[in-house]
Design a protein around this motif. Structure first.
Motif, PDB file in Angstrom:
ATOM      1  N   THR A   1      50.687  41.997  64.764  1.00 58.15           N
ATOM      2  CA  THR A   1      49.905  41.463  65.893  1.00 58.15           C
ATOM      3  C   THR A   1      48.433  41.836  65.765  1.00 58.15           C
ATOM      4  O   THR A   1      47.547  40.999  65.925  1.00 58.15           O
ATOM      5  CB  THR A   1      50.459  42.005  67.238  1.00 58.15           C
ATOM      6  N   LYS A   2      48.188  43.107  65.459  1.00 56.91           N
ATOM      7  CA  LYS A   2      46.792  43.576  65.317  1.00 56.91           C
ATOM      8  C   LYS A   2      46.093  42.856  64.168  1.00 56.91           C
ATOM      9  O   LYS A   2      44.956  42.415  64.288  1.00 56.91           O
ATOM     10  CB  LYS A   2      46.767  45.088  65.059  1.00 56.91           C
ATOM     11  N   SER A   3      46.808  42.753  63.038  1.00 57.80           N
ATOM     12  CA  SER A   3      46.234  42.125  61.850  1.00 57.80           C
ATOM     13  C   SER A   3      45.962  40.641  62.071  1.00 57.80           C
ATOM     14  O   SER A   3      44.906  40.126  61.674  1.00 57.80           O
ATOM     15  CB  SER A   3      47.193  42.319  60.672  1.00 57.80           C
ATOM     16  N   LEU A   4      46.884  39.945  62.740  1.00 59.47           N
ATOM     17  CA  LEU A   4      46.722  38.515  63.021  1.00 59.47           C
ATOM     18  C   LEU A   4      45.496  38.276  63.907  1.00 59.47           C
ATOM     19  O   LEU A   4      44.641  37.445  63.590  1.00 59.47           O
ATOM     20  CB  LEU A   4      47.986  37.970  63.689  1.00 59.47           C
ATOM     21  N   ALA A   5      45.405  39.033  65.006  1.00 56.11           N
ATOM     22  CA  ALA A   5      44.268  38.868  65.934  1.00 56.11           C
ATOM     23  C   ALA A   5      42.950  39.192  65.241  1.00 56.11           C
ATOM     24  O   ALA A   5      41.972  38.448  65.359  1.00 56.11           O
ATOM     25  CB  ALA A   5      44.471  39.775  67.149  1.00 56.11           C
TER      26      ALA A   5
ATOM     27  N   GLY B  60      53.538  44.759  58.111  1.00 55.52           N
ATOM     28  CA  GLY B  60      53.077  43.988  59.269  1.00 55.52           C
ATOM     29  C   GLY B  60      51.643  43.526  59.096  1.00 55.52           C
ATOM     30  O   GLY B  60      51.298  42.383  59.414  1.00 55.52           O
ATOM     31  N   VAL B  61      50.793  44.420  58.558  1.00 54.46           N
ATOM     32  CA  VAL B  61      49.367  44.107  58.342  1.00 54.46           C
ATOM     33  C   VAL B  61      49.227  42.963  57.334  1.00 54.46           C
ATOM     34  O   VAL B  61      48.447  42.030  57.545  1.00 54.46           O
ATOM     35  CB  VAL B  61      48.585  45.363  57.873  1.00 54.46           C
ATOM     36  N   ILE B  62      50.008  43.017  56.232  1.00 54.55           N
ATOM     37  CA  ILE B  62      49.947  41.956  55.206  1.00 54.55           C
ATOM     38  C   ILE B  62      50.407  40.622  55.795  1.00 54.55           C
ATOM     39  O   ILE B  62      49.734  39.602  55.633  1.00 54.55           O
ATOM     40  CB  ILE B  62      50.792  42.334  53.964  1.00 54.55           C
ATOM     41  N   LEU B  63      51.556  40.625  56.500  1.00 50.67           N
ATOM     42  CA  LEU B  63      52.082  39.377  57.081  1.00 50.67           C
ATOM     43  C   LEU B  63      51.110  38.782  58.100  1.00 50.67           C
ATOM     44  O   LEU B  63      50.821  37.585  58.076  1.00 50.67           O
ATOM     45  CB  LEU B  63      53.438  39.630  57.748  1.00 50.67           C
ATOM     46  N   GLY B  64      50.589  39.619  58.992  1.00 50.61           N
ATOM     47  CA  GLY B  64      49.634  39.152  60.010  1.00 50.61           C
ATOM     48  C   GLY B  64      48.363  38.621  59.380  1.00 50.61           C
ATOM     49  O   GLY B  64      47.834  37.582  59.787  1.00 50.61           O
ATOM     50  N   GLY B  65      47.883  39.337  58.346  1.00 49.78           N
ATOM     51  CA  GLY B  65      46.663  38.923  57.646  1.00 49.78           C
ATOM     52  C   GLY B  65      46.825  37.587  56.955  1.00 49.78           C
ATOM     53  O   GLY B  65      45.980  36.699  57.056  1.00 49.78           O
TER      54      GLY B  65
END
Length: 235
Positions: free
Chosen positions: A15-19, A181-186
């Protein structure tokens, strides 16, 4: 096995990475470059080149962030990350209120690509179109995929992102959050922005209010900074 706690950390990182990715990438130089390139070259090649570069960059950045706490103390990594988020937050807010705006950035990217396009066109016109078509048909799929346009879109995006705010923020996020999570969101964030740039073209790029994006990004980074600081205090 995937425990609920691990799943929760992946979701938080995602969530953080996507935003962060969406707010960092909309209206930046690589966004404009993708939009302008897509007006002059086949969209699928531009999209593939830009996305490949952004995926490689996201994975590299997340790996660096994930490895950082193993190389230097986790506490120091955490403090650096907190400062990074506050720094980027203030930088984005400064851009929102005192920045030159997207018109100047769009003009700069366009001028650079224009010069490049004219230089390449001069040599391209001397070749016969029929010969090009025969060559294109004979080329295997892999060679078509790694066409000069694909490589151009890849290199412009990769080197445009290198050392950029979003790359450093991804490193910081991966040091603090679950790197998966960071990779997927990014990657999903990059895919959304690049697809919008390639399909929407320059008209979409010029309609985006960089002031609102920078303001939102600034607030988001400061929220991340506060969260990071509070988790340091709690531990």
């Amino acid at each position: 096995s995937f425990s609920p706690a691990k799943m929760s950390s992946v979701v938080q990182g995602f969530t953080k990475s996507l935003a962060m990715t969406v707010l960092s990438e909309i209206g930046d130089k690589t966004f404009f470059a993708a939009a302008i390139l897509a007006m002059r070259h086949p969209r699928r090649l531009v999209l593939a080149g830009c996305l490949a570069a952004l995926i490689v960059m996201t994975i590299l950045s997340a790996v660096v962030g994930w490895a950082a706490p193993n190389l230097i103390s986790r506490k120091l990594t955490h403090h650096v990350t907190t400062l990074l988020f506050f720094g980027f937050g203030l930088w984005s807010l400064w851009d929102a209120f005192f920045g030159d705006g997207e018109d100047e950035e769009l003009a700069e990217v366009e001028a650079k690509l224009d010069a490049d396009f004219k230089a390449n066109n001069g040599t391209a016109k001397t070749r016969s179109k029929d010969v090009d078509e025969v060559k294109k048909q004979k080329r295997p799929l892999l060679t078509q995929f790694f066409s000069p346009i694909f490589l151009k879109a890849f290199s412009i995006t990769f080197f445009g992102e290198w050392g950029d705010k979003s790359q450093l923020a991804t490193i910081g996020l991966a040091a603090d959050e679950n790197p998966v999570g960071v990779i997927l969101g990014g990657i999903i964030g990059q895919a959304l922005c690049t697809t919008a740039a390639v399909l929407g073209g320059k008209s979409l790029a010029s309609q985006i209010s960089e002031k609102i994006v920078a303001l939102s990004g600034g607030v988001l980074f400061i929220v991340f900074g506060v969260q990071s600081y509070l988790s340091t205090v709690e531990s």
